[in-house]
Write an enzyme that holds these catalytic residues in place. Structure first.
Site, short mmCIF file in Angstrom:
data_model
loop_
_atom_site.label_atom_id
_atom_site.label_comp_id
_atom_site.label_asym_id
_atom_site.label_seq_id
_atom_site.Cartn_x
_atom_site.Cartn_y
_atom_site.Cartn_z
N ASP A 236 47.57 55.95 38.81
CA ASP A 236 46.92 56.46 37.62
C ASP A 236 47.91 56.36 36.45
OD1 ASP A 236 45.09 57.55 35.89
OD2 ASP A 236 44.57 59.24 37.18
N GLU B 224 39.44 65.25 31.05
CA GLU B 224 40.68 65.59 31.75
C GLU B 224 41.23 66.95 31.31
OE1 GLU B 224 43.30 62.22 32.61
OE2 GLU B 224 41.81 60.90 31.75
C1 BGC Z 1 42.53 59.05 34.55
C2 BGC Z 1 41.86 58.02 35.41
C3 BGC Z 1 41.54 56.79 34.61
C4 BGC Z 1 42.78 56.29 33.91
C5 BGC Z 1 42.56 55.07 33.08
C6 BGC Z 1 43.66 58.47 33.74
O1 BGC Z 1 44.17 59.41 32.84
O2 BGC Z 1 43.01 60.09 35.37
O3 BGC Z 1 40.72 58.56 36.01
O4 BGC Z 1 41.00 55.82 35.45
O5 BGC Z 1 43.30 57.30 33.08
O6 BGC Z 1 41.87 55.36 31.91
C1 BGC Z 2 43.84 57.00 27.56
C2 BGC Z 2 43.09 57.42 28.77
C3 BGC Z 2 44.05 58.08 29.68
C4 BGC Z 2 44.83 59.20 28.99
C5 BGC Z 2 45.88 59.76 29.89
C6 BGC Z 2 44.50 58.19 26.92
O1 BGC Z 2 45.17 57.82 25.75
O2 BGC Z 2 42.95 56.38 26.68
O3 BGC Z 2 42.50 56.34 29.42
O4 BGC Z 2 43.36 58.57 30.76
O5 BGC Z 2 45.41 58.75 27.80
O6 BGC Z 2 46.82 60.53 29.22
#
Ligand code: BGC
Ligand code: BGC
Length: 800
Positions: A311, A512
């Site tokens: 991730d 998230e």
């Molecule tokens: C998330 C994932 C996601 C990845 C890419 C991460 O922060 O936990 O679920 O696939 O970002 O965007």
């Molecule tokens: C990204 C996401 C990712 C996240 C994690 C964002 O800037 O666009 O895909 O999951 O950061 O910190």
């Protein structure tokens, strides 16, 4: 399928093994490729340079590299991420996504000198409820809603439709399904979970895999109309203490497996080709560095033979690792590092670590084998053509096609869960209805996070959703079709008294950790006020509650005549009307227990639930709902005015790092922790009065670090801080957009004096505002244990 064939396996091998060349059957176990597939991959690997093998493991994000970088380094894959769009435009048309896919593909296959094979790259995206990073795509309800349908066939069809829309843009790979088993609804990702019960999650996750990839044995599996799927996040994502995103899971490992690893055998059985490692730790150990779970359990016990992708900088969180240095992850069983920005440093470090023996070449080769095997199965290695020449590519009419929208509408209707009905539902033909609440005509709010942007919502008005139907528009169409009349009135005012008022309200979008909450009391009172107002006016009401999780809504349940848990339905608002009119019978059942109280305890499970898993009324059930207790301690406290306190970011607060020359919030720090190497900021947990209740911020010259609230809660800023290094150059605090407070002398004085507090008022920061940002011209290190806001008498001076 096991990677290598043993002679015992050969002896018991039935159909499907007949293609294994006869001379291999008795060959020594470890060297004998099982299939032409493995032989093919082994041949490619034997001709690859070390640097390009390592590059297969590197997954940067689209805005941090160019096609020239792709040609130079040959990354095995790349991603767009929740906030990334082609050529820096999140809202770029589908044709631009396809153009970038072509550009990167062609750069990846430019012939290499000598005999070295050029391996096509692949693009991964988060199409977690439809291909929703792209304007115009069908937005399906989030998983929590699909869990309420219990309908695996429906989920399979959603997977098929999503795969086709992904193919339109030339993308190969989807980071979905999330098969988390959310155990504490305070977790910001609860809506990505189908259910708190793994028995509900497992078949639905497997169905989405089959829809995305095609069914095992079908000739078109991973072919036309299909993409690679990813089950995520392995494992324990839904089991963290207090529902803290990326947090710690504790308990007996076998017991944890029966909940959180339970959906994986089903996904693996359905043939999922990729699994994403989880951010969380289990009993103190981060999953990205946990060999016994990533390798022994996942590959050994569960027999997974696809690839394991990390991730977002998840490897950088392993003890002893940084984003650019983490052999631990590869050694633990990770195949692909998701390293959005720091790809160059990581690539170089890994090459060095293979050269110096820290990483055995065999380990690297195994990871590359798994990646290439997936590419081979997905048709990327044999006669692959550029993305725009592939099936469905560029067929823009398939993006948000009527057929796909019909599936989404069906899903919306089937996922509505009726929690209360005094008889006001079903809506009667010919009725005069009033539709109230600012959410009623807000497609972004109905869609939640992971919609065009990572967090969703914000500035996304309905013009960003061509072809979509808001809840209001769906209700209007259905009412008018039945000969009735519908009026939209966000504030609930009306001329002619309506027969019924439908009040649409709920959570604002989040994704998230930004969605983590301390308690489940639903505090926004817009909907409640409307329901109470209509009650006083003698107008029957239907509450349509939009949320990413069950919440304590006793007040609204008492005030409304009917109450529908509508979840995050997405772009096809007619589905709500279908359920409320009975055009499609309401069959939704809770996949999560609904809380009876708003206290802080563990929230799932039958004990103390107001409505248990499985609850959901039919339209005919008009039995009385008893009056519910309306007391909720957290509500009395009022909304928190903290940004950071007790070691965690407050609800609705974010921490961010802005790189030089970038405006806005820049890169976010989960739990206010992390290293943003290229911006030169590192934030790590330290102890002040309790374990990890403070952060040490180390900033290099030119870097910026800040905190912001999603709304301006007003008042002065009180910041508890300790200066660790004496400033060598100016350092300032920018408050709001314009006020700049020079901290250079204050920090020089505070250095070495332990913890202090500063109070920033209008006196030195006129206008204040909802964000603060440290900006430094030299290297500096300081600690913060709380940032809160409070009302101070007018004219209060700033103090440090
Ligand atoms: C998330 C994932 C996601 C990845 C890419 C991460 O922060 O936990 O679920 O696939 O970002 O965007
Ligand atoms: C990204 C996401 C990712 C996240 C994690 C964002 O800037 O666009 O895909 O999951 O950061 O910190």
């Amino acid at each position: 399928m096991k990677a290598f064939l043993t002679s015992t396996a050969a002896a018991i091998c039935l159909a499907g093994c007949t293609t294994a060349p006869a001379e291999l059957r008795d060959a020594p176990a470890v060297q004998a490729p099982q299939s032409t597939e493995d032989a093919r991959v082994a041949d490619l690997i034997s001709r690859m340079s070390l640097e390009r093998k390592v590059a297969q493991l590197i997954q940067p994000q689209i805005n941090s590299f160019t096609a020239a970088d792709m040609e130079r380094y040959r990354f095995g894959s790349y991603l767009n991420g929740g906030n990334g769009g082609p050529y820096g435009d999140e809202y770029a048309p589908a044709s631009e996504w396809l153009r970038l896919a072509d550009e990167m593909y062609l750069a990846s296959v430019k012939p290499l000198p000598g005999d070295e094979p050029a391996i096509p790259t692949m693009w991964g995206t988060d199409a977690v409820h439809g291909h929703t990073n792209v304007v115009g795509a069908t937005i399906f309800p989030h998983n929590i809603a699909l869990g309420a349908t219990r309908d695996a066939d429906l989920v399979r069809r959603i997977g098929e439709a999503t795969a086709v829309e992904i193919e339109v843009t030339g993308i190969d790979w989807n980071f979905s399904p999330t098969v988390a088993v959310a155990q504490d609804d305070r977790w910001g990702r609860t809506y990505e979970s189908y259910s708190e019960d793994p028995r509900i999650v497992a078949p639905l996750g497997a169905a989405l895999v089959e829809g995305l990839q095609g069914r095992k044995g079908d000739p078109d599996r991973l072919g036309a109309g299909h993409v690679i799927a990813t089950a995520k996040h392995f494992f324990g994502d839904g089991g963290t203490d207090q529902g803290v995103d990326q947090g710690e899971v504790t308990g007996d490992i076998e017991a944890l497996k029966t909940i959180h690893a339970a959906p994986y055998p089903a996904a693996i059985g359905a043939g999922v080709e990729a699994i994403m490692a989880s951010f969380n730790s289990i009993n103190g150990k981060k999953m990205h560095g946990n060999k016994s779970l990533l390798t022994d359990v996942l590959r050994g016990e569960l027999g997974f033979d696809g690839l394991v992708v990390g991730d977002w900088n998840g490897h950088g969180q392993v003890a002893g690792c940084t984003n650019t240095d983490c052999p631990q992850s590869l050694l633990a069983g990770l195949d692909i590092y998701m390293v959005p920005d720091d790809w160059k440093g990581l690539l170089e470090t890994l090459v060095g670590q293979v050269e110096d023996g820290t990483i055995p070449m065999a380990t690297l080769d195994e990871a590359v084998t798994r990646i290439l095997r997936v590419k081979l199965r997905a048709g990327l290695l044999d006669g692959a053509v550029k993305p725009s020449d592939r099936p469905n590519a560029g067929q823009l009419e398939l993006l948000g096609s009527p057929e796909h929208r019909a599936i989404a509408r069906e899903a919306v209707a089937k996922s509505q869960v009726l929690l209360k009905n005094n008889g006001v539902l079903p809506l009667q033909a010919g009725a005069n209805i009033l539709v109230a609440g600012t959410a009623a005509d807000d497609i972004a709010q109905a869609s939640g996070g992971w919609t065009l942007t990572w967090q969703g919502g914000g500035d996304l008005d309905n013009s960003y959703f061509p072809g979509a139907t808001s809840i209001w528009s769906g209700l209007k169409a259905a009412t008018e079709e039945s000969g009735g009349k519908a009026t939209l009135s966000a504030d609930g005012s009306y001329g002619e008294k309506p027969d019924v008022a439908i009040v649409v309200f709920g959570e604002k979008p989040y994704a998230e950790f930004a969605g983590d909450r301390k308690h489940l009391g639903f505090t926004d009172e817009e909907g409640l006020d409307l329901l109470r107002k209509f009650k006083v006016e003698g107008i029957p009401t239907v509450a349509v509650f939009l949320s990413g999780r069950p919440m304590w809504v006793n007040r609204e349940l008492n005030a409304a005549d009917a109450f529908v848990a509508s979840w995050l339905p997405g772009s096809e608002g007619e589905g709500i009307a279908d359920a409320l009119t009975g055009a499609r019978p309401a069959t939704g059942k809770l996949g999560f227990s609904w809380p009876a109280t708003c206290d802080f305890g563990p929230l799932n499970g039958p004990q103390g639930a107001l409505f248990p898993v499985g609850y959901g009324r039919s339209l005919e059930d008009t039995s009385a709902t008893p009056q519910l207790d309306e007391t909720c301690a957290p509500l009395l406290e009022g909304p928190s005015r903290a940004l950071f306190e007790s070691g965690r970011l407050a609800d609705g607060a974010i921490a961010f790092v802005t790189k030089p020359n970038i405006t806005g919030e820049g890169e976010l720090l989960a739990q206010m922790r992390g290293d943003i190497t290229d911006a030169g900021v590192s934030v790590r947990s330290v102890d002040r009065n309790a374990q990890e209740d403070a952060r040490e911020v180390s900033m290099r010259a030119g870097s910026r670090f800040g905190l912001a609230q999603d709304r301006d809660s007003g008042g002065a800023y009180r910041i508890a801080y300790e200066v660790m290094t004496r400033p060598t150059a100016p350092i300032a605090l920018r408050v709001g957009e314009d006020a700049v407070v020079d901290l250079t002398d204050k920090f020089a004085l505070a250095h070495g004096k332990g913890w202090r507090e500063m109070l920033i008022t209008e006196a030195c920061a006129p206008g204040l505002g909802q964000r603060i940002r440290f900006e430094t011209e030299g290297d500096i290190s300081f600690r913060i244990s709380s940032v809160t806001r409070e009302d101070v008498p007018e004219g209060t001076a700033c103090s440090f």
